[in-house]
Scaffold this active site. Structure first.
Site, PDB file in Angstrom:
ATOM      1  N   ARG A   1       0.842  -1.202   0.000  1.00  0.00           N
ATOM      2  CA  ARG A   1       0.000   0.000   0.000  1.00  0.00           C
ATOM      3  C   ARG A   1       0.873   1.247   0.000  1.00  0.00           C
ATOM      4  NH1 ARG A   1      -4.485   0.510   4.316  1.00  0.00           N
ATOM      5  NH2 ARG A   1      -5.096   2.220   2.931  1.00  0.00           N
TER       6      ARG A   1
ATOM      7  N   CYS B   1      -0.702   6.549   8.954  1.00  0.00           N
ATOM      8  CA  CYS B   1      -1.030   5.252   8.351  1.00  0.00           C
ATOM      9  C   CYS B   1      -2.133   5.506   7.341  1.00  0.00           C
ATOM     10  CB  CYS B   1      -1.439   4.243   9.427  1.00  0.00           C
ATOM     11  SG  CYS B   1      -2.801   4.805  10.482  1.00  0.00           S
TER      12      CYS B   1
END
Length: 289
Positions: free
Chosen positions: A186, A246
């Site tokens: 990601r 995040c």
């Protein structure tokens, strides 16, 4: 007993409970792709007396404005979270132990929020329910009885749990150490199952939150984490500030907890994280490693 460290072992928790110490236990299990999974797991078995803390309802704020305003899991207001903490039975002087079965990211979010509220007497159960059972603890399928009603927690601003906004992060570009706790694929922008764009904030370095854990699912020893994080951050006493982010300000708390466990102090949380950052097409995006 005061919880002076961010982690508590299963034997320590069992001893605390055996001594008759009032403790608020929070089951924070969750699945970002199935918001009901945590409640199902709680119903199937949880630490006796634990209450369930839902990431969306209890550990996040109002989402009606969308990811562009605070990300997928915006912080609750202090007033709202103070009321939630009171509903759980949290009051000054009463220890809180949070746990989950996913390696600790959701429990770390509860730990961070309670510290941010001003409640320092909180720790994460190292190893979660698996460690509890390995030490001889049992699980219960009975829903916890409603805790004794408490007024909203007397919240105070916690200078030691700082946050940074997207605008401030843009202004500080190049002057902070920014760490992204998401999975490497990601971070590199190869996949993006949840947010508006793939990639990462320019200048961010990847520190996957699971790298804080050993093969047994527990946090690595403090000295190991201290060495790993010190190598990433740079020399002690440097001018670099450390910011954790995040996807939505949840697994970043795992990195914050790891640094605290390592004795490296409190770093800064970017609550909106990639979900907020990527919602604005005017903000720069980086891809690759």
């Amino acid at each position: 007993m005061n919880l002076t460290r961010p982690l508590i072992s299963a034997p320590e928790l069992r001893a605390l409970l055996a001594a008759g110490q009032p403790v608020v236990l929070l089951d924070c299990g969750f699945d970002l792709t199935d918001a009901a999974a945590g409640e199902r797991a709680y119903a199937a078995g949880h630490l006796p007396g634990a209450v369930y803390a839902h990431l969306d309802r209890d550990l996040s704020g109002d989402k009606s404005a969308g990811p562009a305003q605070g990300g997928r899991h915006p912080l609750p207001t202090r007033e709202a979270f103070a009321a939630t903490a009171g509903r759980w039975g949290v009051r000054p002087g009463v220890p809180v132990v949070a746990y989950d079965a996913q390696g600790g990211p959701y429990a770390a979010r509860a730990w961070w929020l309670l510290r941010w509220l001003g409640h320092a007497d909180v720790a994460v159960l190292d190893g979660g329910p698996a460690a509890w059972q390995a030490d001889g603890g049992t699980l219960s399928t009975e829903a916890a009885s409603s805790p004794e009603a408490q007024p909203p927690y007397p919240a105070t601003a916690q200078a030691g749990m700082p946050t940074i906004s997207a605008a401030e992060l843009l202004q500080q570009a190049g002057r902070v150490r920014l760490f992204d706790a998401r999975a490497p694929e990601r971070y590199r922008g190869e996949v993006e199952p949840l947010d508006a764009q793939a990639g990462h904030i320019p200048g961010a370095r990847n520190r996957f939150f699971k790298d804080n854990l050993g093969a047994d699912g527990r946090f690595k020893p403090a000295e190991t984490l201290r060495a790993e994080w010190a190598a990433l951050i740079g020399r002690p006493g440097s001018e670099w500030g450390v910011v954790q982010q995040c996807g939505s300000g949840v697994t970043a708390c795992h990195n914050l907890l790891a640094m605290a466990h390592a004795g490296l102090g409190e770093s800064t949380l970017y609550p909106g994280s990639w979900s907020e950052w990527s919602a604005d097409p005017a903000r720069p995006v980086a891809r690759g490693s």
